[in-house]
Design an enzyme around this catalytic site. Structure first.
Site, PDB file in Angstrom:
ATOM      1  N   ASP A 338     -16.187 -31.365   1.469  1.00  0.00           N
ATOM      2  CA  ASP A 338     -16.820 -31.065   2.759  1.00  0.00           C
ATOM      3  C   ASP A 338     -17.173 -32.366   3.435  1.00  0.00           C
ATOM      4  O   ASP A 338     -17.160 -33.413   2.795  1.00  0.00           O
ATOM      5  CB  ASP A 338     -18.158 -30.370   2.508  1.00  0.00           C
ATOM      6  CG  ASP A 338     -17.988 -28.919   2.183  1.00  0.00           C
ATOM      7  OD1 ASP A 338     -16.937 -28.372   2.507  1.00  0.00           O
ATOM      8  OD2 ASP A 338     -18.934 -28.354   1.603  1.00  0.00           O
ATOM      9  N   ASP A 641     -20.727 -25.368  -0.155  1.00  0.00           N
ATOM     10  CA  ASP A 641     -22.165 -25.111  -0.156  1.00  0.00           C
ATOM     11  C   ASP A 641     -22.501 -23.719   0.342  1.00  0.00           C
ATOM     12  O   ASP A 641     -23.580 -23.206   0.104  1.00  0.00           O
ATOM     13  CB  ASP A 641     -22.915 -26.178   0.650  1.00  0.00           C
ATOM     14  CG  ASP A 641     -22.258 -26.449   1.999  1.00  0.00           C
ATOM     15  OD1 ASP A 641     -21.361 -25.667   2.372  1.00  0.00           O
ATOM     16  OD2 ASP A 641     -22.633 -27.427   2.664  1.00  0.00           O
ATOM     17  N   ASP A 645     -17.826 -19.975   0.362  1.00  0.00           N
ATOM     18  CA  ASP A 645     -17.018 -20.949  -0.372  1.00  0.00           C
ATOM     19  C   ASP A 645     -16.764 -20.486  -1.807  1.00  0.00           C
ATOM     20  O   ASP A 645     -15.974 -21.095  -2.529  1.00  0.00           O
ATOM     21  CB  ASP A 645     -17.729 -22.315  -0.416  1.00  0.00           C
ATOM     22  CG  ASP A 645     -17.700 -23.006   0.927  1.00  0.00           C
ATOM     23  OD1 ASP A 645     -16.718 -22.800   1.652  1.00  0.00           O
ATOM     24  OD2 ASP A 645     -18.651 -23.731   1.252  1.00  0.00           O
TER      25      ASP A 645
HETATM   26  P1  ATP Z   1     -18.569 -29.087   6.646  1.00  0.00           P
HETATM   27  O1  ATP Z   1     -17.787 -27.831   6.411  1.00  0.00           O
HETATM   28  O2  ATP Z   1     -17.847 -30.294   6.297  1.00  0.00           O
HETATM   29  O3  ATP Z   1     -19.936 -29.049   6.078  1.00  0.00           O
HETATM   30  P2  ATP Z   1     -19.613 -28.595   9.224  1.00  0.00           P
HETATM   31  O4  ATP Z   1     -20.973 -28.463   8.675  1.00  0.00           O
HETATM   32  O5  ATP Z   1     -19.480 -29.387  10.475  1.00  0.00           O
HETATM   33  O6  ATP Z   1     -18.637 -29.228   8.224  1.00  0.00           O
HETATM   34  P3  ATP Z   1     -19.731 -25.872   9.918  1.00  0.00           P
HETATM   35  O7  ATP Z   1     -21.090 -25.790   9.399  1.00  0.00           O
HETATM   36  O8  ATP Z   1     -18.757 -24.779   9.650  1.00  0.00           O
HETATM   37  O9  ATP Z   1     -19.008 -27.165   9.483  1.00  0.00           O
HETATM   38  O10 ATP Z   1     -19.863 -26.046  11.482  1.00  0.00           O
HETATM   39  C1  ATP Z   1     -18.757 -25.868  12.347  1.00  0.00           C
HETATM   40  C2  ATP Z   1     -19.200 -25.979  13.788  1.00  0.00           C
HETATM   41  O11 ATP Z   1     -20.086 -24.896  14.078  1.00  0.00           O
HETATM   42  C3  ATP Z   1     -19.985 -27.237  14.102  1.00  0.00           C
HETATM   43  O12 ATP Z   1     -19.124 -28.271  14.503  1.00  0.00           O
HETATM   44  C4  ATP Z   1     -20.884 -26.811  15.219  1.00  0.00           C
HETATM   45  O13 ATP Z   1     -20.228 -26.899  16.439  1.00  0.00           O
HETATM   46  C5  ATP Z   1     -21.133 -25.344  14.927  1.00  0.00           C
HETATM   47  N1  ATP Z   1     -22.402 -25.138  14.233  1.00  0.00           N
HETATM   48  C6  ATP Z   1     -22.829 -25.733  13.116  1.00  0.00           C
HETATM   49  N2  ATP Z   1     -24.029 -25.275  12.754  1.00  0.00           N
HETATM   50  C7  ATP Z   1     -24.383 -24.354  13.653  1.00  0.00           C
HETATM   51  C8  ATP Z   1     -25.520 -23.485  13.830  1.00  0.00           C
HETATM   52  N3  ATP Z   1     -26.504 -23.490  12.983  1.00  0.00           N
HETATM   53  N4  ATP Z   1     -25.528 -22.671  14.871  1.00  0.00           N
HETATM   54  C9  ATP Z   1     -24.511 -22.647  15.726  1.00  0.00           C
HETATM   55  N5  ATP Z   1     -23.428 -23.414  15.634  1.00  0.00           N
HETATM   56  C10 ATP Z   1     -23.347 -24.263  14.609  1.00  0.00           C
END
Ligand code: ATP
Length: 926
Positions: A338, A641, A645
């Site tokens: 991730d 996490d 997953d």
């Molecule tokens: P990783 O999978 O590497 O942890 P990540 O945390 O960026 O990456 P996601 O958590 O799936 O991946 O987030 C994807 C997208 O969703 C982010 O780029 C953001 O635009 C949006 N996002 C993340 N967190 C939130 C939230 N709590 N509420 C709304 N949108 C969110």
């Protein structure tokens, strides 16, 4: 859910009172098998049983000889020696297992300290799971494990996985009596310890803790799997079997050889008593050869290595949940990681806000005005979230829950707004929490800041939120989305090039009278009158230690792939910062989740090894990636996490969950990386590889002795000489190699140098050809020297090694006449000590196997393991030789003898050192 004002929770006094009255939330471990029974179980080992039979036989013979007056009371020394050996072998093995098990117990306790969010003294705080008491108000979110049995006070789209209790993988829970399911095993408004939240969130009041919970009633103990056979263990079992059969063959040959010799030396008439004694002795020698050869220490060395590794890995922030993971990590060829938290710090801070709606531009700092749109933005941030801020001290606020949402709350706080007041005053109607699949979050409220209005708030991945909107509000005016989208795209690209995570915001006014839900099949309904408000850029810097850890993995021949929910731009910039993305890489090397989903199996096969980044990935993409890599023969470790997953974590050879990940992810994983950092993953690889090497070292050492001991006794049998090693002596040798050496070599600290090699092949046999060559060559060398000594003692009489005559030694080597004689106690003592000291020095060679340098390198780091055991062997040998007397068939040696034996036998090590010094670094396998 306006948790902060509606629920005040328990005060500190009430918590203590409840704990006194109802107990704490700890499960009583099941009654342990008593120590004496565990000890007796050791006697189930067939080898120990064989030894016990030998003990009885030897005792009976001693009785016969003593009571018929043939021998003095000294005859009982041999059975006493065997008894001692049996007790030592069982005792030491037993102590080892106990200490390994204790280490597993400690790991289980850590498992029990998971943080739970509770409301106490009218504040949301985090406490350890065992601190929960009856009456506590707990907050549950998707992915959480329910810490105790509780009655729901409030629930939003709550789905629970109850399979740990009822086998039900998904069951709806609610506070609404009209929706109660009368057929369900447990009430619909109760959540139970050990079950997990798979969707929605809730507030609940604890009603039962610890053993009183439903889970407590069926609890059977330890969750860490330490019984599972690891692939390495299986391989070793096969090896043990092979060696065992070989030892039977050698034992049979010894019996045959000794019988032939007996009859060729003794002419008729036969002395039956003498023959009986000879037969018994032969049988005992054969049994002992089996005992010495069978590598009981082999599985133990693995268990011991694993237990030690698990404990030490914990101090390197790796909580190993399934034992096999330690060693599989060492064979890993690809790590799919991730981004957030693992490569980055997960310290999210709002970098810039661009609310077009307010006529905002990045350069101009936003001021939240008292107008309608400002209020809508505030309410969106305060309400459309599941995070909280905890005031740890007057100056410091800690984020509880989703870090992205926490960053937004902190930002709002910095604007002088109190999110709690806004949140508790708005009445929530429905909510879709954030998920990686949806990539947005939506909440419908009866607005507090706009009394009388029902508003839908949306925030999420900017392009997804924009695609849901027909209009964009620019400086208070609505314009068609198409007109402004190019501008937004450019702005997003600029942020992403700076590795920022971006969020889009939108809202819609909903007709209150039409009682239609805004959601459909877990998504927003189509054609909602959503209006885009603007974007927020959030920074999350790369962890400073990550580039080095990445380089170390790349040097170790391990491929790294980033699988992230973030955008291609942000992901690539992060990859560039950690030096994973090289300038020569092209679009071939990265892909987005939706594109990945469209690849056919053939296209995937062709491209999978080249991929470095999958952006905007969904959890199912991760699982597909893992499986495709496995088809390509890769050993895959994957991080995860989130609850979704779990399939990928299960599919991978090693699933790595994050310390702050959901319980579901942790449950599905093999190792939990407590500090979430990629550096810890890198360490896990190093541990795994070191562990494998330690086992190889032990095998090398053990097999060399096997070859030496078997052949020496076998040759002795065929030459008609007395057995050069007596039964009790061989049992001591067995203790050295099976128990002490296992301890010494298994506890060798991990070696950074293992990260310079390429990963081992998954199917690779643990005994490498270089090892076979070494076992045979060194083993035969020992046999030649020991045979020479046997011959020398047979034909010469010697009372001090100072009188040793080299010419006679060479002459006697090839002498096969009948005029030889038996060995004196002194000669037996010399032979036995030579044998043990050869092994002692050879243990250093085994230690140096595959290290690039001397056996003494890093010796300081193993003072309490390797060095201590080495000392124990030498001291043990001195005691045996000086005081073992008849029991060990030995006589004390003089100081000069000791010095000569030590110097001569140490040649084994010096020759090894010279060879290691002369071997070019690249092919260091010595
Ligand atoms: P990783 O999978 O590497 O942890 P990540 O945390 O960026 O990456 P996601 O958590 O799936 O991946 O987030 C994807 C997208 O969703 C982010 O780029 C953001 O635009 C949006 N996002 C993340 N967190 C939130 C939230 N709590 N509420 C709304 N949108 C969110």
């Amino acid at each position: 859910m306006d948790t902060q004002t509606q629920f005040r929770g328990l005060s500190n006094e009430l918590v203590s009172k409840s704990r006194l009255e109802n107990g704490s939330n700890i499960l009583t471990p099941p009654k342990k098998t008593p120590v004496w029974r565990l000890f007796l179980e050791k006697f189930k080992d067939p080898i120990i049983r064989i030894l016990l039979i030998a003990l009885i036989l030897s005792f009976l013979v001693a009785c016969y000889q003593y009571f018929t007056g043939i021998e003095s009371g000294n005859v009982f020394l041999e059975p006493a020696g065997i008894l001692l050996a049996v007790l030592l072998a069982t005792g030491v093995g037993f102590l080892f297992e106990r200490s390994a098990n204790k280490k597993f117990d400690i790991l289980n306790q850590i498992n029990d300290e998971t943080a739970v969010r509770v409301i106490r003294n009218a504040r949301v705080v985090e406490v350890g799971r065992q601190d929960i008491v009856v009456g506590d108000i707990i907050l549950l979110e998707t992915g959480d494990e329910v810490p105790a049995d509780a009655t729901l006070l409030d629930a939003v789209s709550l789905q629970i996985n109850e399979s740990s209790l009822t086998g039900e993988p998904s069951i709806g829970k609610t506070t609404n009596p009209s929706q109660f399911d009368k057929d369900s095993t447990y009430p619909s408004n109760e959540v139970l310890r050990g079950t997990t939240v798979i969707d929605g969130h809730a507030v609940a009041e604890v009603i039962r803790v610890g053993d009183a919970t439903e889970y407590g009633k069926v609890y059977t103990g330890s969750q860490i799997e330490n019984q599972v056979e690891t692939p390495l263990n299986k391989q070793l079992k096969r090896l043990s079997k092979l060696i065992t059969y070989a030892s039977y063959l050698v034992a049979t040959l010894i019996i045959v050889g000794r019988l032939i010799m007996y009859f060729s030396l003794h002419e008729a008439p036969l002395d039956w008593l003498q023959l009986g004694g000879f037969l018994l002795n032969t049988l005992m020698i054969a049994v002992t050869v089996i005992v010495v050869t069978v590598p009981e220490g082999l599985p133990m060395s693995v268990t011991l290595s694993l237990a030690l590794s698990m404990k030490r890995m914990l101090s390197a922030n790796n909580l190993v949940r399934k034992m096999h993971a330690c060693e599989t990590m060492g064979a890993c060829t690809v790590i799919c990681t991730d981004k957030t938290g693992t490569l980055t710090q997960n310290q999210m801070t709002v970098y810039e806000t661009v609310f077009y709606a307010l006529g905002d531009i990045p350069e101009k700092k936003l001021e939240l005005k008292a107008d309608d749109l400002s209020r809508i933005i505030k309410e969106n941030i305060a309400v459309n979230t599941t995070a909280f801020l905890e005031k740890t001290d007057p100056m410091h606020l800690k984020v509880l829950g989703n870090p992205t949402e926490g960053a937004l709350l902190l930002w709002l706080n910095a604007q002088g707004e109190h999110y709690e007041i806004i949140r508790s005053s708005a009445k929530m109607v429905e909510q879709l929490t954030f998920s990686t699949e949806r990539k947005y979050m939506a909440t419908v409220v009866d607005s507090f800041l706009h009394p009388g209005k029902r508003l839908l708030f949306v925030k999420g991945a900017p392009e997804i939120v924009l695609s849901l909107c027909k209009e964009i509000i620019v400086d208070g005016k609505e314009v068609p989305a198409e007109e402004y989208s190019a501008h937004i795209d450019q702005q997003l690209a600029d942020y992403q090039a700076k590795a920022m995570r971006t969020l889009g915001f939108a809202y819609a006014e909903i007709d209150k009278d039409q009682e239609i839900s805004c959601f459909e099949n877990g998504q927003l309904r189509k054609n909602l009158p959503l209006k885009y408000l603007g974007i927020v850029a959030i920074s999350d810097p790369v962890r400073s230690d990550v580039p080095e850890a990445i380089q170390s993995c790349l040097d170790a021949g391990i491929d790294i792939k980033i699988v992230t929910g973030d955008t291609p731009g942000t992901a690539t910039e992060i990859a560039r910062q950690i030096k994973l993305w090289k300038e020569e890489y092209t679009e071939e090397n990265r892909i987005t989740g939706p594109e990945f989903g469209l690849l056919s199996e053939e296209e995937l096969e062709e491209r999978v090894l080249k991929l470095k980044i999958i952006s905007r990935a969904r959890p199912m993409d991760k699982e597909r990636l893992v499986k495709a890599l496995q088809r390509k023969g890769q050993v895959v470790a994957v991080t995860g996490d989130g609850t979704n997953d779990a399939p990928a974590l299960n599919a991978a050879q090693v699933g790595l969950s994050m310390g702050d990940g959901t319980s579901v992810a942790k449950e599905a994983s093999d190792i939990t990386i407590l500090d979430n950092s990629f550096t810890s993953i890198n360490r896990a690889v190093m541990w795994g590889r070191s562990l494998y090497q330690n086992v190889q070292r032990f095998i090398l050492f053990q097999m060399t002795i096997n070859v030496a001991a078997c052949l020496t006794v076998l040759i002795g049998a065929f030459l008609g000489s007395e057995s050069p090693l007596t039964v009790t002596q061989m049992l001591w040798v067995n203790l050295i190699m099976d128990t002490f050496a296992a301890m010494a070599l298994a506890s060798l600290p991990p070696n950074e140098e293992v990260m310079k090699d390429k990963p081992r092949k998954e199917k690779e046999h643990i005994i490498q050809p270089t090892m076979t060559r070494r076992i045979l060559s060194v083993g035969f060398l020992f046999v030649v020297v020991l045979f020479g000594l046997m011959q020398y003692f047979k034909y010469e009489d010697i009372s001090s090694l100072k009188d040793f005559d080299w010419n006679l030694f060479v002459q006697d080597f090839f002498r096969f006449s009948k005029d030889g004689h038996g060995f004196s106690l002194y000669e037996k003592s010399l032979f036995f000590t030579f044998f043990v000291m050869f092994q002692f020095w050879n243990m250093f060679n085994a230690k140096a196997y595959k290290t690039h340098g001397s056996a003494f390198k890093g010796i300081k780091d193993c003072l309490d393991g390797f060095v201590l055991v080495g000392l124990l062997i030498v001291v043990g040998q001195i005691i045996i030789v000086n005081y073992g007397g008849q029991m060990f068939s030995v006589a004390p040696l003089s100081l000069s003898d000791w010095i000569i034996i030590t110097l001569v036998s140490s040649l084994v090590l010096w020759i090894g050192e010279i060879i290691r010094f002369l071997t070019p670094k690249k092919s260091k396998t010595i």
